[in-house]
Design an enzyme around this catalytic site. Structure first.
Site, PDB file in Angstrom:
ATOM      1  N   HIS A   1       0.837  -1.194   0.000  1.00  0.00           N
ATOM      2  CA  HIS A   1       0.000   0.000   0.000  1.00  0.00           C
ATOM      3  C   HIS A   1       0.878   1.252   0.000  1.00  0.00           C
ATOM      4  O   HIS A   1       2.090   1.174   0.220  1.00  0.00           O
ATOM      5  CB  HIS A   1      -0.941   0.011   1.221  1.00  0.00           C
TER       6      HIS A   1
HETATM    7  P1  TYD Z   1      -2.054  -4.127   7.733  1.00  0.00           P
HETATM    8  O1  TYD Z   1      -2.380  -2.787   7.152  1.00  0.00           O
HETATM    9  O2  TYD Z   1      -2.568  -5.335   7.016  1.00  0.00           O
HETATM   10  O3  TYD Z   1      -0.473  -4.278   7.887  1.00  0.00           O
HETATM   11  P2  TYD Z   1       0.665  -4.232   6.741  1.00  0.00           P
HETATM   12  O4  TYD Z   1       0.361  -3.049   5.892  1.00  0.00           O
HETATM   13  O5  TYD Z   1       1.937  -4.090   7.501  1.00  0.00           O
HETATM   14  O6  TYD Z   1       0.606  -5.509   5.986  1.00  0.00           O
HETATM   15  O7  TYD Z   1      -2.547  -4.127   9.244  1.00  0.00           O
HETATM   16  C1  TYD Z   1      -2.880  -5.313   9.925  1.00  0.00           C
HETATM   17  C2  TYD Z   1      -4.065  -5.030  10.857  1.00  0.00           C
HETATM   18  O8  TYD Z   1      -3.703  -4.121  11.881  1.00  0.00           O
HETATM   19  C3  TYD Z   1      -5.231  -4.440  10.120  1.00  0.00           C
HETATM   20  O9  TYD Z   1      -6.401  -5.065  10.621  1.00  0.00           O
HETATM   21  C4  TYD Z   1      -5.232  -2.984  10.531  1.00  0.00           C
HETATM   22  C5  TYD Z   1      -4.592  -3.016  11.886  1.00  0.00           C
HETATM   23  N1  TYD Z   1      -3.818  -1.816  12.245  1.00  0.00           N
HETATM   24  C6  TYD Z   1      -4.272  -0.988  13.247  1.00  0.00           C
HETATM   25  O10 TYD Z   1      -5.322  -1.226  13.875  1.00  0.00           O
HETATM   26  N2  TYD Z   1      -3.530   0.106  13.593  1.00  0.00           N
HETATM   27  C7  TYD Z   1      -2.371   0.398  12.942  1.00  0.00           C
HETATM   28  O11 TYD Z   1      -1.727   1.407  13.293  1.00  0.00           O
HETATM   29  C8  TYD Z   1      -1.925  -0.452  11.872  1.00  0.00           C
HETATM   30  C9  TYD Z   1      -0.645  -0.157  11.137  1.00  0.00           C
HETATM   31  C10 TYD Z   1      -2.679  -1.560  11.556  1.00  0.00           C
END
Ligand code: TYD
Length: 135
Positions: A49
């Site tokens: 992303h």
């Molecule tokens: P995700 O965006 O999939 O992580 P990455 O981009 O590293 O692969 O995030 C995983 C989960 O954590 C998703 O359900 C959203 C949650 N999350 C939060 O609640 N707060 C945060 O600050 C972040 C980064 C993720």
């Protein structure tokens, strides 16, 4: 691509190492959020992303991992393997994280609170945005 890394001076002595990071003194933004990624399973690649507004500093405080960066024109692969080194990721930058060593901990210092609306999760949408906005 211009890669910006920050080196934080370790306050080492015969007991070990300590790194301190102070918002706006040592970083280009004030920290609003801290999160960390650990227990990453072998072969996992995550991220996929970009963010409209969020800026981040990534520090692999234990072990190592690699970061794929893509600004819509160029790409770069950056290895993070030093607990006192941070990679700056500006807004509008596509990122993927991979090659986590067992036990690796990736600490992220973020300029904004979590906001799902700030995410661009579709790569084609990202490229379109870069083109349309002349980024
Ligand atoms: P995700 O965006 O999939 O992580 P990455 O981009 O590293 O692969 O995030 C995983 C989960 O954590 C998703 O359900 C959203 C949650 N999350 C939060 O609640 N707060 C945060 O600050 C972040 C980064 C993720």
């Amino acid at each position: 691509m211009n890669i910006t890394k920050y080196t934080f001076p370790p306050h080492g002595d015969d007991r070990g190492q300590l790194v301190a990071i102070e918002a706006t003194k040592d970083l280009p933004f004030a920290i609003k959020r801290v999160y960390y990624i650990y227990d990453t399973l072998p072969g996992v690649r995550r991220g996929f992303h970009a963010h409209r507004n969020l800026q981040q500093i990534l520090i692999c405080v234990s072990g190592s991992c690699k970061i794929h960066l893509d600004d819509g024109h160029d790409t770069a692969e950056v290895t993070l393997d030093k607990p006192n080194e941070g990679l700056y990721i500006a807004n509008n930058m596509w990122r993927e994280m991979y090659d986590f060593t067992p036990g690796a901990v990736l600490l992220v210092l973020a300029s904004e609170y979590y906001d799902e609306a700030d995410y661009i999760r579709n790569y084609e949408d990202f490229l379109k945005m870069v083109q349309e906005e002349g980024l």
